[in-house]
Design a protein around this motif. Sequence first.
Motif, PDB file in Angstrom:
ATOM      1  N   ALA A  50       0.750  -1.180  -0.016  1.00  0.00           N
ATOM      2  CA  ALA A  50       0.124   0.012  -0.237  1.00  0.00           C
ATOM      3  C   ALA A  50       0.682   1.212  -0.124  1.00  0.00           C
ATOM      4  CB  ALA A  50      -0.898   0.051   1.247  1.00  0.00           C
ATOM      5  N   GLY A  51       0.378   2.370  -0.433  1.00  0.00           N
ATOM      6  CA  GLY A  51       0.900   3.557  -0.664  1.00  0.00           C
ATOM      7  C   GLY A  51       1.072   4.117   0.795  1.00  0.00           C
ATOM      8  N   ALA A  52       2.037   5.284   0.721  1.00  0.00           N
ATOM      9  CA  ALA A  52       2.419   5.867   1.948  1.00  0.00           C
ATOM     10  C   ALA A  52       1.024   7.049   2.458  1.00  0.00           C
ATOM     11  CB  ALA A  52       3.562   6.933   1.924  1.00  0.00           C
ATOM     12  N   SER A  53       0.012   7.044   1.503  1.00  0.00           N
ATOM     13  CA  SER A  53      -1.073   7.809   2.015  1.00  0.00           C
ATOM     14  C   SER A  53      -2.412   6.902   2.574  1.00  0.00           C
ATOM     15  CB  SER A  53      -1.319   8.953   1.038  1.00  0.00           C
ATOM     16  OG  SER A  53      -0.357   9.648   0.741  1.00  0.00           O
ATOM     17  N   THR A  54      -2.009   5.434   2.440  1.00  0.00           N
ATOM     18  CA  THR A  54      -3.096   4.612   2.665  1.00  0.00           C
ATOM     19  C   THR A  54      -3.359   4.340   4.025  1.00  0.00           C
ATOM     20  OG1 THR A  54      -2.740   3.756   0.334  1.00  0.00           O
ATOM     21  CG2 THR A  54      -4.209   2.490   1.742  1.00  0.00           C
ATOM     22  N   PRO A  55      -4.456   4.445   4.822  1.00  0.00           N
ATOM     23  CA  PRO A  55      -4.531   4.112   6.091  1.00  0.00           C
ATOM     24  C   PRO A  55      -4.779   2.767   6.336  1.00  0.00           C
ATOM     25  CG  PRO A  55      -6.615   5.272   5.175  1.00  0.00           C
ATOM     26  CD  PRO A  55      -5.517   5.255   4.015  1.00  0.00           C
ATOM     27  N   ASP A  56      -4.606   2.315   7.522  1.00  0.00           N
ATOM     28  CA  ASP A  56      -4.656   0.657   7.843  1.00  0.00           C
ATOM     29  C   ASP A  56      -5.859   0.323   7.786  1.00  0.00           C
ATOM     30  OD1 ASP A  56      -2.777  -1.637   8.667  1.00  0.00           O
ATOM     31  OD2 ASP A  56      -4.205  -1.372  10.351  1.00  0.00           O
ATOM     32  N   TRP A  57      -6.719   0.979   7.928  1.00  0.00           N
ATOM     33  CA  TRP A  57      -8.275   0.193   7.937  1.00  0.00           C
ATOM     34  C   TRP A  57      -8.804   0.257   6.821  1.00  0.00           C
ATOM     35  CZ3 TRP A  57     -12.042   3.375   5.282  1.00  0.00           C
ATOM     36  CH2 TRP A  57     -11.794   4.601   5.054  1.00  0.00           C
ATOM     37  N   ILE A  58      -8.159   0.849   5.601  1.00  0.00           N
ATOM     38  CA  ILE A  58      -8.712   0.491   4.296  1.00  0.00           C
ATOM     39  C   ILE A  58      -7.778  -0.939   4.208  1.00  0.00           C
ATOM     40  CG2 ILE A  58      -8.351   0.924   1.822  1.00  0.00           C
ATOM     41  CD1 ILE A  58      -8.780   3.853   2.487  1.00  0.00           C
ATOM     42  N   ILE A  59      -6.556  -0.932   4.312  1.00  0.00           N
ATOM     43  CA  ILE A  59      -5.615  -2.062   3.964  1.00  0.00           C
ATOM     44  C   ILE A  59      -6.306  -3.332   4.596  1.00  0.00           C
ATOM     45  CG2 ILE A  59      -3.441  -3.235   4.196  1.00  0.00           C
ATOM     46  CD1 ILE A  59      -2.418  -0.267   4.470  1.00  0.00           C
ATOM     47  N   GLN A  60      -6.608  -3.311   5.653  1.00  0.00           N
ATOM     48  CA  GLN A  60      -7.236  -4.542   6.646  1.00  0.00           C
ATOM     49  C   GLN A  60      -8.603  -5.079   5.821  1.00  0.00           C
ATOM     50  OE1 GLN A  60      -5.811  -6.163   8.799  1.00  0.00           O
ATOM     51  NE2 GLN A  60      -4.015  -4.765   8.480  1.00  0.00           N
ATOM     52  N   LYS A  61      -9.336  -4.149   5.417  1.00  0.00           N
ATOM     53  CA  LYS A  61     -10.713  -4.461   4.740  1.00  0.00           C
ATOM     54  C   LYS A  61     -10.394  -4.987   3.385  1.00  0.00           C
ATOM     55  CE  LYS A  61     -14.172  -0.899   6.401  1.00  0.00           C
ATOM     56  NZ  LYS A  61     -14.700   0.193   5.902  1.00  0.00           N
ATOM     57  N   VAL A  62      -9.334  -4.632   2.727  1.00  0.00           N
ATOM     58  CA  VAL A  62      -8.860  -5.344   1.546  1.00  0.00           C
ATOM     59  C   VAL A  62      -8.314  -6.574   1.848  1.00  0.00           C
ATOM     60  CG1 VAL A  62      -7.105  -5.466  -0.584  1.00  0.00           C
ATOM     61  CG2 VAL A  62      -8.384  -3.336   0.186  1.00  0.00           C
ATOM     62  N   LYS A  63      -7.610  -6.751   2.572  1.00  0.00           N
ATOM     63  CA  LYS A  63      -7.035  -8.067   3.110  1.00  0.00           C
ATOM     64  C   LYS A  63      -8.166  -9.303   3.498  1.00  0.00           C
ATOM     65  CE  LYS A  63      -4.040 -10.488   6.713  1.00  0.00           C
ATOM     66  NZ  LYS A  63      -3.238 -10.375   7.933  1.00  0.00           N
ATOM     67  N   GLN A  64      -9.188  -8.582   4.272  1.00  0.00           N
ATOM     68  CA  GLN A  64     -10.032  -9.543   4.878  1.00  0.00           C
ATOM     69  C   GLN A  64     -10.955 -10.081   3.702  1.00  0.00           C
ATOM     70  OE1 GLN A  64     -12.835  -7.608   7.543  1.00  0.00           O
ATOM     71  NE2 GLN A  64     -14.042  -9.172   7.687  1.00  0.00           N
ATOM     72  N   LYS A  65     -11.320  -9.124   2.632  1.00  0.00           N
ATOM     73  CA  LYS A  65     -12.089  -9.603   1.503  1.00  0.00           C
ATOM     74  C   LYS A  65     -11.427 -10.664   0.674  1.00  0.00           C
ATOM     75  CE  LYS A  65     -15.143  -7.631  -2.102  1.00  0.00           C
ATOM     76  NZ  LYS A  65     -15.796  -6.526  -2.689  1.00  0.00           N
ATOM     77  N   ILE A  66      -9.932 -10.524   0.443  1.00  0.00           N
ATOM     78  CA  ILE A  66      -9.201 -11.238  -0.184  1.00  0.00           C
ATOM     79  C   ILE A  66      -9.445 -12.763   0.268  1.00  0.00           C
ATOM     80  CG2 ILE A  66      -7.157 -12.080  -1.519  1.00  0.00           C
ATOM     81  CD1 ILE A  66      -6.534  -8.932  -1.845  1.00  0.00           C
ATOM     82  N   GLN A  67      -9.228 -12.779   1.542  1.00  0.00           N
ATOM     83  CA  GLN A  67      -9.238 -14.036   2.498  1.00  0.00           C
ATOM     84  C   GLN A  67     -10.686 -14.719   2.341  1.00  0.00           C
ATOM     85  OE1 GLN A  67      -7.811 -12.324   6.257  1.00  0.00           O
ATOM     86  NE2 GLN A  67      -5.778 -13.089   5.767  1.00  0.00           N
ATOM     87  N   GLU A  68     -11.451 -13.888   2.325  1.00  0.00           N
ATOM     88  CA  GLU A  68     -12.929 -14.634   2.047  1.00  0.00           C
ATOM     89  C   GLU A  68     -13.295 -15.458   0.638  1.00  0.00           C
ATOM     90  OE1 GLU A  68     -15.543 -11.259   2.909  1.00  0.00           O
ATOM     91  OE2 GLU A  68     -15.123 -11.325   5.186  1.00  0.00           O
ATOM     92  N   ILE A  69     -12.294 -14.945  -0.064  1.00  0.00           N
ATOM     93  CA  ILE A  69     -12.350 -15.291  -1.391  1.00  0.00           C
ATOM     94  C   ILE A  69     -12.093 -17.026  -1.514  1.00  0.00           C
ATOM     95  CG2 ILE A  69     -11.538 -15.620  -3.971  1.00  0.00           C
ATOM     96  CD1 ILE A  69     -10.856 -12.517  -3.614  1.00  0.00           C
TER      97      ILE A  69
END
Length: 274
Positions: free
Chosen positions: A255-274
């Motif tokens: 993730a880029g330097a302006s990307t908050p952790d709460w967005i990164i965690q949502k992305v990770k969670q959705k990918i893990q659900e696939i």
Amino acid sequence: MEVRLAKSFGFCFGVKRAIKIAEKSQDGITLGELIHNQKEIDRLKQGYGVRLAKGIDEISPKDHVIVRTHGIPKNELTKLETMGVKISDATCPYVTKPQKIVEQMSAEGYQVVIFGDIAHPEVKSVMSYAQNEAWVVKNLEELQKYKIPKKTALVSQTTKQTQKFYELAQYLLSHSYETRIFNTICNATFQNQDSAKELAKEVDVMVVVGGLTSSNTKQLFEIAKRHCPDSYLIEDESGLDLKWFEGKKICGITAGASTPDWIIQKVKQKIQEI
């Protein structure tokens, strides 16, 4: 599917510092986007009343102005000071550094060369400190169009790729009598880019999370794509496409330097659900 996070990613020191300043401002107003991430800007607006001004004409003397992480042109900062507004300077220290270098080198008669994108707010801020016209180049080919004088000074936009910066430095060293080289690419950029490169070599698919207008996020995506052809750039989890993951076993996330952790965690969670 196995999901791996890069060793270094997300919010850098300068962005964390700027967000803290904005949260403490109580209904502050930023001159330009505080950071290049619309989702985080929306959070600051909704939760802390932080507003956005696109220009000085939208600011009144009673406002509490927050200078964005990328900095603002010197003449705009001077105008704010003459207006008597309260100013909280959230300019990243890694941006303040090249501002001072450019001011000093141009005053000493050096031709300043800035490696960066001329339309980027950080570069506009840095070049405004030059006492003569600074050259802004995106690559070696653009630099080769200039007649190189005897004295040159090179700085970089903080989020650029180091290898391309070295190419410019080498060219100036071989074409001028004296070249001053200031590596102003920030440490977080070094670490994030190296981590993205290493992770991209290990995975089947790579997801880069960040603002679509963010320079450092684009750099990460370019690096990831070079080492993992199936790389994708998204702003948040809504940008994910199930087709990207068909037949894949390992997914990497950075993730880029302006990307908050709460967005990164949502992305990770959705990918893990696939």
